[in-house]
Write a protein that holds these residues in place. Structure first.
Motif, PDB file in Angstrom:
ATOM      1  N   LEU A   1       2.633  -6.631  -6.829  1.00 16.44           N
ATOM      2  CA  LEU A   1       2.152  -7.579  -5.474  1.00 16.44           C
ATOM      3  C   LEU A   1       3.550  -7.526  -4.723  1.00 16.44           C
ATOM      4  CD1 LEU A   1       0.510  -9.062  -3.881  1.00 16.44           C
ATOM      5  CD2 LEU A   1       1.198 -11.156  -5.001  1.00 16.44           C
ATOM      6  N   GLY A   2       3.788  -6.908  -3.698  1.00 15.63           N
ATOM      7  CA  GLY A   2       4.794  -6.988  -2.877  1.00 15.63           C
ATOM      8  C   GLY A   2       5.032  -8.228  -2.095  1.00 15.63           C
ATOM      9  N   GLU A   3       6.426  -8.468  -1.887  1.00 18.26           N
ATOM     10  CA  GLU A   3       6.952  -9.985  -1.220  1.00 18.26           C
ATOM     11  C   GLU A   3       6.065 -10.509  -0.055  1.00 18.26           C
ATOM     12  OE1 GLU A   3      11.258 -11.917  -0.410  1.00 18.26           O
ATOM     13  OE2 GLU A   3      10.868  -9.748  -0.360  1.00 18.26           O
ATOM     14  N   GLN A   4       5.613  -9.293   0.744  1.00 19.54           N
ATOM     15  CA  GLN A   4       4.637  -9.590   2.118  1.00 19.54           C
ATOM     16  C   GLN A   4       3.375  -9.480   1.590  1.00 19.54           C
ATOM     17  OE1 GLN A   4       6.016 -10.931   4.560  1.00 19.54           O
ATOM     18  NE2 GLN A   4       8.065 -10.808   3.547  1.00 19.54           N
ATOM     19  N   GLY A   5       2.692  -9.460   0.485  1.00 15.33           N
ATOM     20  CA  GLY A   5       1.487  -9.313   0.163  1.00 15.33           C
ATOM     21  C   GLY A   5       0.647  -8.255  -0.151  1.00 15.33           C
ATOM     22  N   ASN A   6       1.492  -7.129  -0.001  1.00 14.30           N
ATOM     23  CA  ASN A   6       0.934  -5.795  -0.324  1.00 14.30           C
ATOM     24  C   ASN A   6       0.749  -5.467  -1.866  1.00 14.30           C
ATOM     25  OD1 ASN A   6       3.679  -5.828   0.113  1.00 14.30           O
ATOM     26  ND2 ASN A   6       3.751  -3.682  -0.359  1.00 14.30           N
ATOM     27  N   LEU A   7      -0.441  -5.298  -2.059  1.00 12.53           N
ATOM     28  CA  LEU A   7      -0.761  -5.042  -3.550  1.00 12.53           C
ATOM     29  C   LEU A   7      -0.954  -3.504  -3.569  1.00 12.53           C
ATOM     30  CD1 LEU A   7      -1.805  -6.203  -6.207  1.00 12.53           C
ATOM     31  CD2 LEU A   7      -4.343  -5.949  -5.229  1.00 12.53           C
ATOM     32  N   GLY A   8      -0.148  -2.962  -4.779  1.00 11.73           N
ATOM     33  CA  GLY A   8      -0.136  -1.577  -5.093  1.00 11.73           C
ATOM     34  C   GLY A   8      -0.433  -1.292  -6.599  1.00 11.73           C
ATOM     35  N   ILE A   9      -1.093  -0.281  -6.682  1.00 18.86           N
ATOM     36  CA  ILE A   9      -1.666   0.223  -8.147  1.00 18.86           C
ATOM     37  C   ILE A   9      -0.976   1.758  -8.502  1.00 18.86           C
ATOM     38  CG2 ILE A   9      -3.236   1.131  -9.881  1.00 18.86           C
ATOM     39  CD1 ILE A   9      -3.150  -1.962  -9.003  1.00 18.86           C
ATOM     40  N   ALA A  10      -0.186   1.676  -9.313  1.00 23.01           N
ATOM     41  CA  ALA A  10       0.423   2.946  -9.824  1.00 23.01           C
ATOM     42  C   ALA A  10       0.538   3.402 -11.199  1.00 23.01           C
ATOM     43  CB  ALA A  10       1.972   3.055  -9.277  1.00 23.01           C
ATOM     44  N   GLU A  11       0.464   4.734 -11.801  1.00 27.66           N
ATOM     45  CA  GLU A  11       0.472   4.852 -13.002  1.00 27.66           C
ATOM     46  C   GLU A  11       1.926   4.413 -13.620  1.00 27.66           C
ATOM     47  OE1 GLU A  11      -0.272   8.526 -16.270  1.00 27.66           O
ATOM     48  OE2 GLU A  11      -0.584   8.940 -14.429  1.00 27.66           O
ATOM     49  N   ALA A  12       1.716   3.810 -14.917  1.00 27.23           N
ATOM     50  CA  ALA A  12       2.949   3.191 -15.585  1.00 27.23           C
ATOM     51  C   ALA A  12       3.609   4.235 -16.370  1.00 27.23           C
ATOM     52  CB  ALA A  12       2.806   1.955 -16.518  1.00 27.23           C
ATOM     53  N   THR A  13       4.506   5.229 -15.764  1.00 28.08           N
ATOM     54  CA  THR A  13       5.169   6.232 -16.508  1.00 28.08           C
ATOM     55  C   THR A  13       6.703   6.495 -16.082  1.00 28.08           C
ATOM     56  OG1 THR A  13       5.049   8.689 -16.614  1.00 28.08           O
ATOM     57  CG2 THR A  13       4.185   7.914 -14.603  1.00 28.08           C
ATOM     58  N   PRO A  14       7.192   7.011 -16.728  1.00 24.09           N
ATOM     59  CA  PRO A  14       8.806   7.054 -16.562  1.00 24.09           C
ATOM     60  C   PRO A  14       9.054   8.549 -15.760  1.00 24.09           C
ATOM     61  CG  PRO A  14       8.354   7.720 -18.725  1.00 24.09           C
ATOM     62  CD  PRO A  14       7.259   7.143 -18.315  1.00 24.09           C
ATOM     63  N   GLU A  15       7.946   9.299 -15.561  1.00 19.47           N
ATOM     64  CA  GLU A  15       7.932  10.549 -14.760  1.00 19.47           C
ATOM     65  C   GLU A  15       8.079  10.512 -13.296  1.00 19.47           C
ATOM     66  OE1 GLU A  15       8.316  13.458 -16.850  1.00 19.47           O
ATOM     67  OE2 GLU A  15       8.164  11.836 -18.320  1.00 19.47           O
ATOM     68  N   GLY A  16       7.836   9.319 -12.819  1.00 16.67           N
ATOM     69  CA  GLY A  16       7.997   9.139 -11.438  1.00 16.67           C
ATOM     70  C   GLY A  16       6.974   7.849 -10.917  1.00 16.67           C
ATOM     71  N   PHE A  17       7.113   7.608  -9.806  1.00 16.68           N
ATOM     72  CA  PHE A  17       6.359   6.639  -8.868  1.00 16.68           C
ATOM     73  C   PHE A  17       5.487   7.123  -7.966  1.00 16.68           C
ATOM     74  CE2 PHE A  17       5.208   3.775  -5.713  1.00 16.68           C
ATOM     75  CZ  PHE A  17       4.555   2.479  -6.715  1.00 16.68           C
ATOM     76  N   VAL A  18       4.180   7.010  -8.163  1.00 17.27           N
ATOM     77  CA  VAL A  18       3.028   7.403  -6.959  1.00 17.27           C
ATOM     78  C   VAL A  18       2.153   6.383  -7.066  1.00 17.27           C
ATOM     79  CG1 VAL A  18       1.327   9.214  -6.448  1.00 17.27           C
ATOM     80  CG2 VAL A  18       3.361   9.805  -7.902  1.00 17.27           C
ATOM     81  N   GLU A  19       2.365   5.669  -5.908  1.00 16.10           N
ATOM     82  CA  GLU A  19       0.920   4.673  -5.577  1.00 16.10           C
ATOM     83  C   GLU A  19      -0.364   5.241  -5.437  1.00 16.10           C
ATOM     84  OE1 GLU A  19       1.559   0.943  -2.929  1.00 16.10           O
ATOM     85  OE2 GLU A  19       0.618   2.609  -1.841  1.00 16.10           O
ATOM     86  N   LYS A  20      -1.214   4.939  -6.220  1.00 16.94           N
ATOM     87  CA  LYS A  20      -2.719   5.431  -6.427  1.00 16.94           C
ATOM     88  C   LYS A  20      -3.385   4.695  -5.156  1.00 16.94           C
ATOM     89  CE  LYS A  20      -4.470   6.200 -10.330  1.00 16.94           C
ATOM     90  NZ  LYS A  20      -4.930   6.198 -11.668  1.00 16.94           N
ATOM     91  N   ALA A  21      -3.232   3.439  -5.413  1.00 16.76           N
ATOM     92  CA  ALA A  21      -3.984   2.701  -4.456  1.00 16.76           C
ATOM     93  C   ALA A  21      -3.527   1.436  -4.010  1.00 16.76           C
ATOM     94  CB  ALA A  21      -5.278   2.155  -5.044  1.00 16.76           C
ATOM     95  N   SER A  22      -3.881   0.865  -2.777  1.00 15.46           N
ATOM     96  CA  SER A  22      -3.107  -0.262  -2.148  1.00 15.46           C
ATOM     97  C   SER A  22      -4.187  -1.204  -1.497  1.00 15.46           C
ATOM     98  CB  SER A  22      -2.162   0.080  -1.116  1.00 15.46           C
ATOM     99  OG  SER A  22      -2.801   0.922   0.243  1.00 15.46           O
ATOM    100  N   TYR A  23      -3.932  -2.450  -1.343  1.00 12.93           N
ATOM    101  CA  TYR A  23      -4.579  -3.332  -0.761  1.00 12.93           C
ATOM    102  C   TYR A  23      -3.960  -4.520   0.103  1.00 12.93           C
ATOM    103  CZ  TYR A  23      -8.640  -6.829  -0.480  1.00 12.93           C
ATOM    104  OH  TYR A  23      -9.756  -7.505   0.217  1.00 12.93           O
ATOM    105  N   PRO A  24      -4.234  -4.780   1.283  1.00 14.63           N
ATOM    106  CA  PRO A  24      -3.651  -5.777   2.038  1.00 14.63           C
ATOM    107  C   PRO A  24      -4.021  -7.151   1.622  1.00 14.63           C
ATOM    108  CG  PRO A  24      -5.325  -4.999   3.379  1.00 14.63           C
ATOM    109  CD  PRO A  24      -5.333  -4.233   1.979  1.00 14.63           C
TER     110      PRO A  24
END
Length: 415
Positions: free
Chosen positions: A357-380
């Motif tokens: 949950l971002g500071e300005q209310g943006n919700l994000g989903i990403a796989e928890a992996t050390p290989e890198g960050f890729v946002e799979k979905a978001s929601y305002p």
């Protein structure tokens, strides 16, 4: 009959396991055990949204009820809502409206649900045990009056911890006390306090240090059950039965702010992190019985938690260093990746995914992996400041800003 009873007990245990009854969830570590989530391309659907009020109190969910705290008008309240509908079940006044011009108004502490009781702590130090079903007071305690304390600069923020028959909080301040070498000159040490959870009676007190804004944890390391209190001056391990000190690691920040909760890393390590300090450090607990000590494993400034607590998952730490989301190797402190876009956000982990949950209310989903960050979905989720970590319970995500609370169905979850 025996099979039916076994099935009933299994279903009951499953339901309980899916609750989120306290700060950072069932194990106080930011991890949910729920699976089968986030299978849809857009994994969220809003179930309900209701007005609330000012505050940063987290959201606890147990037995079909949602608990949090807020401030409105001249007052501060604990409130209970129906988890399915958002309809108010009860509210109880916990103190006066708390105003803080720099950080924000309202309560900070998260309710703790233990069986039929919910424990709530207001920003001005009023602690209550309430009946979870009705909000009826069982007992109450004024931490400022009883422990010669004072309201911290940014309000009482510790979230109560239940350990057996004890209720544990950081309670003591330094009103009228003289600070010498990071210790407070007072007759009785009252920074850490253990209460009888049934009656509110004081069982023991410990530590002569300025309290801060973190919450205690309980864990077993080196064959010994321990509590960890993160004060303004140190991380200290205490014995749950009487509060005696097992070990102490000095840790001082520029503004005496230790806000993130310590992260226990089994079998014998513990991670702490602060901003305006030396960053983060991993400690190892060694010895046995009463002969315990801690040694530093590593320390760096790669992860400086301001108020959001890092979460450990598969030997890696995920958290915010200022306004940068990062992943560190927990064993070495090596940075694996970093990304922006969430400000000073918060996160939890469920089904192998980061829920951010971002500071300005943006919700994000990403796989928890050390290989890198890729946002799979978001929601305002909101268009406003959000400093409160989301809670996940029974396939629903509960979030708040400083004026309302929202419940999202996680599509793909068993409903």
């Amino acid at each position: 009959m025996k099979n039916a009873l076994s099935l009933l007990l299994f279903l009951s245990a499953t339901a309980q396991a899916a609750d989120w009854p306290q700060w950072l969830g069932p194990q106080r570590n930011g991890i949910s055990s729920e699976t089968g989530l986030f299978t849809a391309e857009q994994p969220f659907a809003e179930a309900w949204r209701v007005p609330l009020g000012n505050g940063f109190s987290g959201i606890s969910v147990a037995d079909g009820r949602v608990f949090t705290m807020f401030a409105r008008g001249d007052d501060e309240f604990a409130i209970c809502l129906d988890a399915e509908t958002g309809v108010e079940i009860w509210r109880h006044r916990t103190g006066p409206y708390y105003k803080e011009t720099q950080g924000g108004d309202g309560p900070r502490s998260t309710p703790t649900v233990d069986g039929e009781t919910v424990y709530v702590l207001g920003a001005t130090g009023k602690l209550f045990a309430l009946a979870a079903a009705s909000g009826t007071p069982i007992w109450e305690k004024d931490l400022v009056a009883e422990f010669s304390s004072q309201v911290p600069r940014w309000g009482f923020s510790t979230s109560p911890l239940v350990e057996g028959d004890l209720l544990l909080v950081e309670a003591g301040g330094h009103d009228g006390n003289f600070v010498v070498d990071m210790a407070i000159d007072r007759t009785t040490p009252v920074t850490a306090v253990a209460l009888d959870k049934a009656t509110g009676a004081t069982v023991w007190t410990a530590l002569n240090e300025k309290m801060s804004y973190s919450s205690p944890i309980a864990f077993t390391a080196a064959g010994t059950r321990q509590l960890a209190y993160f004060t303004a001056y140190s991380l200290t391990g205490l014995a749950p039965e009487d509060g005696r000190v097992y070990w102490r690691y000095p840790w001082k920040t520029r503004y005496d702010v230790s806000a993130a909760t310590p992260v226990f890393i089994a079998p014998d390590r513990i991670f702490i992190s602060t901003v305006n300090s030396d960053g983060g450090t991993l400690l190892q607990i060694k010895g046995n019985g009463d002969s315990l000590a801690v040694e530093q494993v590593w320390q760096n400034k790669k992860m400086e938690n301001e108020f959001g607590t890092s979460v450990l998952y598969e030997n890696h730490l995920y958290g915010f260093g200022g306004s940068i989301l990062k992943c560190l190797d927990a064993a070495t402190g090596e940075e694996k990746w970093k990304t922006r876009g969430y400000g000073k956000g918060t996160l939890l982990i469920a089904d192998g995914h980061l829920i951010i949950l971002g500071e300005q209310g943006n919700l994000g989903i990403a796989e928890a992996t050390p290989e890198g960050f890729v946002e799979k979905a978001s929601y305002p989720a909101f268009d406003s400041r959000c400093w409160t970590i989301p809670s996940l319970a029974n396939g629903r995500l509960y979030m708040r800003d400083e004026s309302e609370i929202v419940c999202l169905k996680v599509l793909g979850a068993a409903q």
